[in-house]
Design an enzyme around this catalytic site. Structure first.
Site, PDB file in Angstrom:
ATOM      1  N   CYS A  19      15.760  14.787  26.423  1.00 59.77           N
ATOM      2  CA  CYS A  19      16.182  16.131  26.048  1.00 59.77           C
ATOM      3  C   CYS A  19      15.525  16.422  24.708  1.00 59.77           C
ATOM      4  O   CYS A  19      15.952  15.907  23.680  1.00 59.77           O
ATOM      5  CB  CYS A  19      17.704  16.224  25.931  1.00 59.77           C
ATOM      6  SG  CYS A  19      18.239  17.853  25.361  1.00 59.77           S
TER       7      CYS A  19
ATOM      8  N   CYS B 148      17.928  18.376  22.168  1.00 65.95           N
ATOM      9  CA  CYS B 148      19.141  17.840  21.557  1.00 65.95           C
ATOM     10  C   CYS B 148      19.477  16.509  22.186  1.00 65.95           C
ATOM     11  O   CYS B 148      18.866  15.494  21.888  1.00 65.95           O
ATOM     12  CB  CYS B 148      20.264  18.862  21.739  1.00 65.95           C
ATOM     13  SG  CYS B 148      21.776  18.415  20.902  1.00 65.95           S
ATOM     14  N   SER B 149      20.417  16.509  23.090  1.00 68.43           N
ATOM     15  CA  SER B 149      20.935  15.244  23.606  1.00 68.43           C
ATOM     16  C   SER B 149      21.516  15.402  24.997  1.00 68.43           C
ATOM     17  O   SER B 149      22.377  14.635  25.394  1.00 68.43           O
ATOM     18  CB  SER B 149      22.027  14.725  22.676  1.00 68.43           C
ATOM     19  OG  SER B 149      23.008  15.730  22.519  1.00 68.43           O
ATOM     20  N   CYS B 150      21.069  16.428  25.746  1.00 69.82           N
ATOM     21  CA  CYS B 150      21.605  16.639  27.086  1.00 69.82           C
ATOM     22  C   CYS B 150      21.318  15.392  27.924  1.00 69.82           C
ATOM     23  O   CYS B 150      20.212  14.873  27.934  1.00 69.82           O
ATOM     24  CB  CYS B 150      20.991  17.884  27.716  1.00 69.82           C
ATOM     25  SG  CYS B 150      21.376  19.366  26.754  1.00 69.82           S
TER      26      CYS B 150
END
Lengths: 216, 101
Positions: free
Chosen positions: A120, A123-125
């Site tokens: 991702c 971000c951090s999906c």
């Protein structure tokens, strides 16, 4: 204080082999004070409750890569389920009783010719409903920056050197669209029961930064 | 960030602290209550500028983004937040004590 639990054999390390982050007995930081303030304001205003916050934490703590491994193992053992998983990974996972939430979940299949890896860049999906919270490296600037630029070099740092004739596909997740890698079933495991297959499925093999374990 | 140069991928991990898990829970609960969307959080994160990605930890950025969105949604005012944070900081010097356990 953080090191006095008798069940931990490595000082300063958790049972999962990770170092402890600063514990609750360290100095209150500005951002921790903000977390407390935001949470208490939401509770005072009736927007949420302490119990609801704890329930969310318990639900997230109960999710682990074992959930994803169970899904992968069923796909290996059951071709009809595999077809449903590749068609709609969210619905197929829900069949097994996993709460996937409203997001789209897409399973991408590794084959002898194609290897998939997920990232991702924003971000951090992450497929957190199936794998739990993402590891720190998944959220790192280095992984997010370089995986789309030089994925083979990144995989090499994970000990995964792909042959040049294998096509590498990098999938950039979004908030609404998460990916999980369906690794190739290890040779020599045909006909294995699902629980035995699941034990071969590692977290990193479902992110694409690793491969399943070889059968012992 | 995607495509930029960066060093080796750091392999060390950590167990999440209670306050970090609470931030995660507040994100989900605030989102379910309709106070913000993931896009709203994203915008707040981007507005922090590149510096924040070097100086703040992951969940520090998140609580800042959640707070920003809740104030914008009118759930509470910045004055209420300020008063509450002062009260929290006056309670104790550690997270565990200030949070009341």
């Amino acid at each position: 204080m953080p090191h006095d639990h008798p069940e931990h054999h490595h000082e300063g390390m958790s049972p999962s082999g990770h170092p402890y982050r600063a514990d609750d007995d360290t100095a209150l930081s500005y951002w921790q004070a903000m977390e407390i303030a935001v949470r208490e304001l939401l509770i005072e205003k009736g927007e949420t409750s302490a119990e609801a916050v704890q329930r969310q934490i318990d639900a997230m703590d109960s999710r682990s890569p074992a959930n994803g491994a169970a899904v992968i193992a069923r796909a290996w053992a059951d071709p009809a389920f595999k077809a449903r998983l590749l068609d709609n990974a969210g619905d197929a996972s829900r069949e097994m009783g996993f709460d996937i939430g409203p997001m789209h979940l897409i399973a991408v299949e590794n084959t002898p010719a194609v290897h998939n890896v997920i990232v991702c860049t924003l971000c951090s999906c992450y497929p957190r409903n199936l794998l739990g919270l993402p590891p720190d490296w998944y959220k790192s600037r280095a992984y997010r920056s370089r995986t789309v630029r030089e994925p083979r070099a990144v995989l090499s740092e994970f000990g995964l050197d792909l042959p040049d004739d294998v096509t590498l596909r990098v999938h950039d997740s979004t908030a609404d669209m998460r990916y999980i890698v369906l690794p190739a079933q290890p040779p020599g495991t045909d006909g294995w029961p699902e629980d035995r297959l699941a034990a071969l499925v590692t977290r990193d093999s479902m992110i694409g930064t690793g491969l399943p374990k070889a059968p012992a | 960030m995607g495509g930029q140069d960066a060093g080796p991928v750091p392999q060390a991990g950590h167990d999440f602290a209670l306050w970090e898990k609470r931030v995660d829970a507040l994100m989900i609960l605030g989102s379910q209550a309709g106070h913000f969307t993931v896009d709203g959080l994203r915008r707040a994160l981007e507005d922090m500028g590149e510096d924040a990605f070097e100086t703040m930890t992951y969940y520090e950025r998140w609580i800042a983004a959640i707070n920003q969105n809740l104030i914008e949604a009118g759930v509470y005012s910045i004055e209420e937040l300020g008063r509450k944070m002062e009260e929290v900081q006056a309670r104790a010097t550690t997270y565990g004590e200030a949070a009341g356990g």
